[in-house]
Motif scaffolding. Structure first.
Motif, short mmCIF file in Angstrom:
data_model
loop_
_atom_site.label_atom_id
_atom_site.label_comp_id
_atom_site.label_asym_id
_atom_site.label_seq_id
_atom_site.Cartn_x
_atom_site.Cartn_y
_atom_site.Cartn_z
N LYS A 176 2.28 -2.38 1.90
CA LYS A 176 1.71 -1.10 1.47
C LYS A 176 1.96 -0.87 -0.02
CE LYS A 176 1.52 3.68 3.08
NZ LYS A 176 2.21 4.72 3.83
N GLY A 177 3.20 -1.15 -0.44
CA GLY A 177 3.58 -0.97 -1.85
C GLY A 177 2.80 -1.88 -2.79
N MET A 178 2.56 -3.13 -2.37
CA MET A 178 1.80 -4.06 -3.22
C MET A 178 0.34 -3.65 -3.30
SD MET A 178 4.01 -5.96 -4.54
CE MET A 178 3.02 -7.18 -5.40
N GLN A 179 -0.20 -3.10 -2.22
CA GLN A 179 -1.57 -2.56 -2.28
C GLN A 179 -1.63 -1.41 -3.29
OE1 GLN A 179 -2.43 -1.70 1.90
NE2 GLN A 179 -3.92 -3.35 1.92
N ALA A 180 -0.61 -0.55 -3.27
CA ALA A 180 -0.56 0.58 -4.21
C ALA A 180 -0.44 0.10 -5.66
CB ALA A 180 0.61 1.49 -3.86
N GLU A 181 0.19 -1.09 -5.84
CA GLU A 181 0.32 -1.65 -7.19
C GLU A 181 -0.97 -2.34 -7.64
OE1 GLU A 181 3.78 -2.71 -8.87
OE2 GLU A 181 4.53 -0.97 -7.80
#
Length: 415
Positions: free
Chosen positions: A253-258
């Motif tokens: 989820k965090g890498m998608q947000a990045e």
């Protein structure tokens, strides 16, 4: 299917060996491969990413699988995707999870993922002040890729300060150490957790345990890994569930947000302290020697599994109800310096075992140990003890001058 495997070590040989079981794969290429991968497919001497992509197009390669971290951090996936080619591995931006320890630690903190208390800095005085707040031992890491060697476990505050000074000056690891991470030392047991990811979804693989120290009894210097086994009984279902929910899901989820969705293998280095799992590090590819014990536990066609992941269509992966133990046989001077070449002889390959070749070369049709970690003896079995016995049976059938190996791989599972 035609597959291209990038890399030249035991990890890439074991991937090639697994691919060679699939009758739907007509050809495997290795770039550059080693002396033994040429028995599984064809070695090609192309290193430029654009030239490799052109080769993949010309040969109608179905999928490229990237083994090592260096080409991932250098952006090979971005180049292949720009050419419209299917490739399994993270983009350059997503590979920062391994390529920069500072980025990784900050990412963990930002996404609420449990890790050791730390400071990342390029300021010597700030590092020195933080060092004074930590107990002994403590850990100093170079920020960039150092082929697994950029981690110092300091036994005093002075030793930690000296490590920081040498890294920031460029003396220890060049540009890779121009930023450092100083962190508290976690005392527990380590696990290697692997998830195949397609950017949004993931599938967990058996949890492995690596053995870093050179000598039996966890003595001697740290190495790239002297053996591994899987699945580890130390990874309880509760720990696995927590790692999936508290580490892998927030990471995807965090890498998608990045803006850098993570597709590839997420390798979580875990330290379990009093039942609590902490993230030590992320790697963005299969570990070595963990890959060698994971490949034989996958029940299915590896090429199809990784192609679906590369295309964002990952499906469930079946696993065999077996255990695997891999014992690394290294050359005489490993890990201190280069060793003289030595001819390898193999008497026989017992049932439920196979060899994985890594640091080898060829002369007059014979395979020679060419230094470093030379090969891995892999044993399979219904339980860890049987797999361990089989792996060591194979070790007894292998010989080259000066060979060395540990006699206690998987000891933590069997004690």
């Amino acid at each position: 299917m035609k597959i291209l495997v990038i890399g030249n070590g035991g990890r890439e040989y074991s991937i090639g060996l697994k691919l060679s079981e699939d009758k739907n794969i007509s050809q495997i290429y290795f770039a550059p491969g080693n002396a033994a991968t040429s028995k599984l497919g064809e070695n090609i001497k192309i290193s430029d990413f654009n030239e490799l992509a052109k080769f993949a197009k010309d040969k109608n390669i179905t999928l490229t699988i990237v083994g090592p971290e260096a080409p991932l951090s250098a952006g090979i996936v971005d180049v292949f995707k720009a050419h419209g080619l299917a490739i399994f591995g993270p983009s350059k931006a997503a590979a920062r999870l391994e390529g920069s320890k500072a980025y990784m630690k900050d990412f963990l903190a930002k996404n609420g993922i449990k890790t050791a208390r730390y400071l990342n800095t390029d300021d010597k005085e700030k590092a020195f002040k933080f060092i004074e707040t930590l107990g002994i031992p403590l850990v100093v890491k170079a920020d960039g890729l150092c082929a697994g060697k950029g981690v110092i476990i300091a036994q005093s505050h002075d030793e930690a300060k000296e490590a920081v000074e040498q890294m920031l000056s460029g003396e220890s690891f060049g540009d890779a150490g121009k930023n450092v991470v100083v962190e508290e030392y976690l005392d527990g047991f380590e696990l290697s957790f692997f998830a195949i990811c397609d950017g949004e979804n993931f599938v967990s693989l058996p949890v492995a345990q690596d053995h870093k120290r050179l000598l039996t009894g966890d003595k001697g210097p740290n190495t790239g890994g002297m053996g591994a086994y899987a699945p580890s009984p130390l990874a309880t279902q509760q720990i696995i569930t927590r790692l999936e929910n508290e580490v892998v899901r927030p990471t995807l989820k965090g890498m998608q947000a990045e803006g850098a969705p993570f597709c590839g293998v997420l390798f979580v280095g875990v330290m379990v302290v009093n039942g609590e799992p902490y993230v030590l590090e992320f790697n963005v590819r299969f570990g070595d020697p963990e890959c060698e014990v994971l490949m034989p536990l996958i029940d299915g066609n590896l090429g199809e599994i990784l192609l679906k992941a590369a295309n964002g269509e990952l499906e469930n992966v079946k696993l065999k109800d077996k255990c695997a133990v891999g014992v690394v046989i290294a050359s005489s001077e490993y890990p201190y310096k280069n060793s003289p070449k030595a001819k390898i002889s193999v008497k026989e390959i017992p049932n439920d075992t196979h060899l994985v070749y890594a640091g080898v070369s060829e002369e007059n049709g014979e395979i020679y140990a060419s230094g470093g970690r030379v090969l891995v003896c892999v044993g399979l079995g219904k339980d860890i003890m049987t797999a361990q016995q089989n792996a060591y049976k194979l070790c007894e059938n292998v010989h080259f001058e000066g060979m060395q190996f540990r006699t206690d791989i998987a000891w933590q599972a069997l004690k």
